[in-house]
Design a protein around this motif. Structure first.
Motif, PDB file in Angstrom:
ATOM      1  N   TYR A  43      -0.616  -8.773  -2.791  1.00 34.89           N
ATOM      2  CA  TYR A  43      -1.827  -7.980  -3.021  1.00 34.89           C
ATOM      3  C   TYR A  43      -1.466  -6.506  -3.199  1.00 34.89           C
ATOM      4  O   TYR A  43      -0.589  -5.983  -2.510  1.00 34.89           O
ATOM      5  N   TRP A  86      -6.435  -7.066  -6.373  1.00 32.55           N
ATOM      6  CA  TRP A  86      -6.450  -5.615  -6.168  1.00 32.55           C
ATOM      7  C   TRP A  86      -7.520  -5.343  -5.119  1.00 32.55           C
ATOM      8  O   TRP A  86      -8.710  -5.329  -5.418  1.00 32.55           O
ATOM      9  N   ILE A  87      -7.086  -5.157  -3.892  1.00 31.67           N
ATOM     10  CA  ILE A  87      -8.029  -5.117  -2.785  1.00 31.67           C
ATOM     11  C   ILE A  87      -7.782  -3.889  -1.909  1.00 31.67           C
ATOM     12  O   ILE A  87      -6.816  -3.149  -2.111  1.00 31.67           O
ATOM     13  N   GLY A  88      -8.648  -3.706  -0.936  1.00 29.62           N
ATOM     14  CA  GLY A  88      -8.500  -2.622   0.020  1.00 29.62           C
ATOM     15  C   GLY A  88      -8.219  -3.156   1.408  1.00 29.62           C
ATOM     16  O   GLY A  88      -8.180  -4.373   1.635  1.00 29.62           O
ATOM     17  N   SER A 127      -1.859   2.761 -13.339  1.00 31.84           N
ATOM     18  CA  SER A 127      -2.607   1.813 -14.160  1.00 31.84           C
ATOM     19  C   SER A 127      -2.186   0.407 -13.756  1.00 31.84           C
ATOM     20  O   SER A 127      -1.017   0.173 -13.416  1.00 31.84           O
ATOM     21  N   GLN A 128      -3.114  -0.522 -13.787  1.00 35.34           N
ATOM     22  CA  GLN A 128      -2.769  -1.901 -13.440  1.00 35.34           C
ATOM     23  C   GLN A 128      -1.735  -2.473 -14.402  1.00 35.34           C
ATOM     24  O   GLN A 128      -1.023  -3.416 -14.057  1.00 35.34           O
ATOM     25  N   THR A 161       0.832  -1.192   0.000  1.00 32.51           N
ATOM     26  CA  THR A 161       0.000   0.000   0.000  1.00 32.51           C
ATOM     27  C   THR A 161       0.872   1.249   0.000  1.00 32.51           C
ATOM     28  O   THR A 161       2.038   1.207   0.393  1.00 32.51           O
ATOM     29  N   CYS A 211      -2.891  -2.519  -3.160  1.00 34.37           N
ATOM     30  CA  CYS A 211      -3.950  -1.689  -2.588  1.00 34.37           C
ATOM     31  C   CYS A 211      -4.625  -0.887  -3.703  1.00 34.37           C
ATOM     32  O   CYS A 211      -4.014   0.008  -4.293  1.00 34.37           O
ATOM     33  N   GLN A 212      -5.865  -1.211  -3.993  1.00 39.63           N
ATOM     34  CA  GLN A 212      -6.580  -0.548  -5.079  1.00 39.63           C
ATOM     35  C   GLN A 212      -6.789   0.934  -4.783  1.00 39.63           C
ATOM     36  O   GLN A 212      -6.733   1.768  -5.687  1.00 39.63           O
ATOM     37  N   THR A 271      -4.785   2.952  -3.226  1.00 41.38           N
ATOM     38  CA  THR A 271      -3.553   3.673  -3.529  1.00 41.38           C
ATOM     39  C   THR A 271      -3.339   3.784  -5.033  1.00 41.38           C
ATOM     40  O   THR A 271      -2.853   4.805  -5.527  1.00 41.38           O
ATOM     41  N   VAL A 272      -3.692   2.736  -5.757  1.00 45.11           N
ATOM     42  CA  VAL A 272      -3.590   2.771  -7.220  1.00 45.11           C
ATOM     43  C   VAL A 272      -4.428   3.922  -7.767  1.00 45.11           C
ATOM     44  O   VAL A 272      -3.976   4.701  -8.617  1.00 45.11           O
ATOM     45  N   ASP A 273      -5.646   4.047  -7.266  1.00 46.50           N
ATOM     46  CA  ASP A 273      -6.530   5.132  -7.707  1.00 46.50           C
ATOM     47  C   ASP A 273      -6.003   6.492  -7.249  1.00 46.50           C
ATOM     48  O   ASP A 273      -6.054   7.474  -7.998  1.00 46.50           O
TER      49      ASP A 273
END
Length: 202
Positions: free
Chosen positions: A160, A183-185, A172-173, A73, A162-163, A165-167
């Protein structure tokens, strides 16, 4: 109730207690033998020096047969990118030894105490420190981050991302390795971490 009946009842209870204790201990031993230890790591840092702890611990636990999960993350997401360009910053890190990885032994033994004001004022100092760290790692035969990450995957460690943080950072994935487990929280990872035998925040 006669004395003989009392003795028989007492004896039966004693035998039952002994049998129960033996069965209980045997079942607990079987359960312990069948238990697979688990490790959950939350990796939050993305510099070269901080990349080693999560991957070393995860690959070692995986090699021991543990069930390993690592949640990357914030800046830790840098460790999952296809192209690793990790650097190191000795600025504000007084515990980092500043030693030369080359030259005569007397030169290598010197721990250069460079003041923060000097490090901050020299252009390219972080690049130089990164190069020295990489050379030191190579000289000591320590595996690179790429190799350690591959070792984690070979040991079936689940990585895993952290989606959130990606956003947040607009990634981009496609920037990341395809072996990411999911891709989880935090809400998805924390219940899993709660059940782990060992949980580490790095």
């Amino acid at each position: 109730m006669g004395a003989n009946e009392t003795n028989i009842a007492t004896l039966d209870q004693a035998v039952f207690n002994q049998w129960f204790d033996q069965r209980f201990e045997a079942r607990m031993a079987e359960r312990e033998a069948a238990h697979v230890p688990s490790l959950s790591i939350i990796a939050t840092k993305g510099t070269l020096d901080w990349a080693y702890p999560p991957f070393i611990l995860a690959s070692t636990a995986g090699a021991l047969g543990w069930d390993v999960s690592v949640f990357f993350t914030f800046y830790g997401l840098e460790l999952l990118k296809k192209d690793l360009h990790l650097e190191i910053s000795p600025l504000g890190n007084p515990s980092m030894p500043m030693k030369m990885p080359f030259g005569p032994q007397w030169l290598k033994d010197i721990n250069w105490k460079v003041p923060n004001v000097v490090m901050a004022g020299i252009p390219g100092f972080e690049k130089m420190a990164t190069g020295l760290m990489e050379q030191t790692v190579k000289n000591k035969g320590v595996a690179s981050i790429d190799v350690l990450r591959s070792a984690c995957l070979e040991a079936d460690a689940k990585l895993y991302a952290c989606q959130m943080t990606v956003d947040l950072f607009g990634y981009s994935q496609d920037d990341f390795i395809p072996e990411i487990e999911g891709w989880i929280g935090a809400a998805s990872f924390l219940p899993q971490a709660q059940k782990s035998d060992v949980c580490l925040f790095i």
